[in-house]
Motif scaffolding. Structure first.
Motif, short mmCIF file in Angstrom:
data_model
loop_
_atom_site.label_atom_id
_atom_site.label_comp_id
_atom_site.label_asym_id
_atom_site.label_seq_id
_atom_site.Cartn_x
_atom_site.Cartn_y
_atom_site.Cartn_z
N MET A 64 43.48 38.92 26.17
CA MET A 64 44.25 38.33 27.24
C MET A 64 45.43 37.58 26.64
SD MET A 64 43.25 39.03 30.29
CE MET A 64 43.97 37.71 31.25
N GLU A 113 48.46 32.88 30.16
CA GLU A 113 47.44 32.13 30.88
C GLU A 113 47.79 30.64 30.94
OE1 GLU A 113 43.39 34.20 31.25
OE2 GLU A 113 43.52 33.51 29.17
N ASP A 134 48.20 28.50 34.30
CA ASP A 134 47.50 27.23 34.52
C ASP A 134 48.49 26.18 35.04
OD1 ASP A 134 44.97 28.07 33.78
OD2 ASP A 134 45.10 27.25 31.74
N LEU A 160 46.93 40.20 33.06
CA LEU A 160 46.96 38.83 33.56
C LEU A 160 46.66 38.81 35.05
CD1 LEU A 160 50.03 37.12 31.83
CD2 LEU A 160 47.62 36.46 31.61
N TYR A 176 43.28 37.03 34.83
CA TYR A 176 43.44 35.59 35.05
C TYR A 176 42.96 35.20 36.44
CZ TYR A 176 45.23 30.90 35.54
OH TYR A 176 45.31 29.54 35.73
N ASN A 183 41.49 25.26 37.55
CA ASN A 183 41.84 26.40 36.68
C ASN A 183 40.61 27.08 36.06
OD1 ASN A 183 44.61 26.17 37.09
ND2 ASN A 183 44.87 24.72 35.40
N LYS A 209 37.22 29.87 36.56
CA LYS A 209 37.11 31.23 37.06
C LYS A 209 35.76 31.48 37.72
CE LYS A 209 40.40 33.18 33.77
NZ LYS A 209 40.97 31.85 33.51
N ASN A 263 35.54 39.13 33.58
CA ASN A 263 35.38 37.70 33.29
C ASN A 263 33.94 37.21 33.39
OD1 ASN A 263 38.06 37.22 32.69
ND2 ASN A 263 38.60 36.65 34.78
#
Length: 572
Positions: free
Chosen positions: A42, A47, A51, A88, A92, A122, A124, A164
């Protein structure tokens, strides 16, 4: 067919935050993106920027402290990100959106508050549906959740190829809670990883992939994993119903945001054609190259019109989006892949290089491919549409009122997003098809627009008879190739209705100078060629609109405008 807005949108703000992707000195430009892709990682700096932008706030409804009020604006933000790096875009954030939609749809107040807090911090959330043995057939998922002695649940089983899984702080897990067959056999659970007993969850090794190489595709094995009673998401046995509602959002947004990678691929192809010297001129001087670029531009506009209308339907016609979302996912993904292959013929060997000024093309082509079948394959989308066709043909086509003008006013306001209005069952009407019937009458005449509109209306009439004649088996998973072809043609007709609707209502909007007949005719012609039968346009008419589309594409390239319906200026 183009619209624009004067004020800065969230997509504008994200573009500004990320800068010019073609600038080699930009730390979050294509140079860094390609380097991360080579490492199958990634993009860390990307990222960090996301954020700072608080991208996750776009996935959280405003009532929970986020920025989500309009799904079309969310799709535009994601398209901006996917235009730069689909890894992303998926790794992300979009994977968290897929999971969170289930929480906004079926979660209780505490679950929603917890999910919002994670995303706004932020963190996941992973959507844990997939089992390799069953693919998109999640109704046969074997992963189990059973009541535990003393309360709560016990999870057992394996989930694979989950975006993820390792990086997520929480999971939305789809599990079998009843061994009986039927639609009440599965439930969903909102599981926080923190506090799970040691040994109850084992992370699997990452699954390597040819596209989306930076995305962390993992999985997990649950062994007598206890979760509290309040982890259950909604009522027991409602997992499939919740999924069917949530899929309407995700299946609508995916093809819309995939217009972003196609925009980048087309930009790379136009740049190459204008710069590549051969035969005493440039590649852009060759008629074949000009034609391919013009047709790719027309395809992009057609896909954008269709997918944007479907995204807006989530708030304008939510009762009808079960069919529209699947139709859009099927046709848009097919057109995107076909267009990328045609653009590859312009770049030739350059389309395979993983570095250099056009290296981003191969990444976009590789990354879009899994996005077009992931989450729901094209065949799964058609199987969703098929059972509805005889019912709509009998009760709706040529009788329902046209869709509201708000569906096509791309700058217009939208009603509040109400997930309870999304229907998991069969829609009773088809406003988009009815719009086609109405506009074919409005546009009637000997010109290209009138003839093309009549062509799609007549195709709808043919489809009506064919759909009414479908055998019972042909509206099931065992449907024949002919039935699949019928459903595929229906998606083309819907796309044409969307294109006509955007053009017709746009010409009466506040910015009529952006309305363009050549773009309309070219987009409709590209859809027409996906149907059987003789072409509507003459060779001379097609050559004329394609010449105009090529000139427009070159102009937008030079002005640093997007190729989509917004025609927005972008950094650079």
């Amino acid at each position: 067919m183009t619209t624009a807005t004067a004020t800065a949108t969230p997509a504008d703000l994200l573009d500004t935050a990320l800068g010019d992707p073609w600038d080699a000195a930009n730390p979050v430009g294509f140079t860094g993106i390609l380097a991360a892709d080579e490492q199958q990682e990634m993009f860390a700096e990307g990222e960090r920027r996301l954020d700072a932008f608080r991208l996750n706030a776009e996935f959280v409804p405003a009532r929970h402290g986020g920025r989500l009020t309009r799904v079309d604006r969310l799709a535009a933000v994601l398209r901006t990100l996917w235009r730069r790096d689909p890894c992303l875009g998926l790794g992300y954030g979009f994977s968290s959106f897929i999971a969170s939609v289930n929480l906004w749809s079926a979660g209780d107040a505490e679950q929603q508050r917890t999910a919002a807090g994670l995303l706004l911090d932020n963190r996941k959330i992973a959507s844990v549906y997939h089992e390799l043995a069953h693919g998109n057939d999640f109704a046969h998922a074997e992963f189990s959740a059973r009541p535990a002695e003393g309360g709560g649940w016990v999870l057992n089983g394996t989930k694979e190829v989950v975006t993820n899984f390792r990086r997520a702080d929480a999971l939305v897990v789809f599990a079998r809670t009843d061994d009986a067959r039927g639609s009440r056999s599965h439930s969903q659970f909102f599981v926080r990883k923190e506090g799970l007993p040691e040994g109850s969850l084992t992370h699997l090794e990452r699954f390597p992939s040819s596209g989306m190489r930076g995305v962390q595709l993992g999985g997990g094995r649950f062994t007598d994993c206890p979760v509290p009673a309040d982890a259950l998401l909604g009522a027991p046995g409602r997992g499939i119903e919740t999924a069917l509602k949530s899929f309407q959002l995700t299946r609508s947004v995916i093809p819309s945001m995939c217009v972003g990678p196609l925009d980048t691929a087309l930009r790379a192809a136009v740049s190459f054609a204008l710069e590549r010297r051969l035969y005493g001129g440039t590649a852009a001087d060759l008629p074949y190259v000009r034609t391919v670029l013009a047709r790719a531009f027309a395809d992009l506009l057609a896909v954008d019109a269709f997918t944007t209308v479907v995204v807006r339907a989530l708030q304008v016609l939510p009762e009808e989006t079960a069919v529209l979302a699947s139709a859009s996912k099927y046709l848009a993904s097919r057109m995107l892949l076909d267009t990328l292959e045609e653009l590859r013929t312009v770049l030739g060997a350059q389309s395979y290089l993983r570095e250099g000024p056009y290296g981003i093309f191969q990444k976009m082509a590789r990354d879009v491919a899994p996005a077009t079948f992931g989450h729901a394959s094209r065949s799964a989308c058609l199987v969703t549409v098929l059972p509805q066709l005889p019912r709509l043909a009998r009760r709706s086509w040529f009788t329902s009122p046209a869709a509201p003008a708000a569906l096509f006013d791309l700058d217009g306001d939208l009603p509040e997003l109400d997930l309870d209005r999304l229907a998991a069952g069969s829609p009773r009407s088809d406003g988009l098809a009815a719009t086609l019937v109405a506009l074919a009458e409005e546009c009637r005449g000997p010109g290209p627009v009138g003839r093309l509109a009549a062509r799609f209306r007549d195709e709808l009439a043919v489809l009506r008879e064919e759909c009414l004649a479908l055998a019972p088996r042909d509206i099931t998973i065992d449907a024949s190739p002919h039935a699949h072809a019928v459903a595929g043609r229906y998606t083309v007709v819907l796309a044409a209705a969307a294109v006509l609707g955007v053009w017709w209502h746009g010409r009466r909007g506040p910015r009529p100078e952006l309305h363009d007949d050549a773009a309309l005719v070219a987009a409709l012609d590209r859809l027409d060629r996906r149907l059987p039968g003789r072409a509507v346009l003459t060779p001379a008419e097609r050559a004329d609109v394609e010449r105009q589309l090529f000139d427009q594409a070159v102009a937008r390239f030079g002005q640093r405008r997007l190729f989509d319906l917004t025609a927005r200026h972008v950094p650079g």
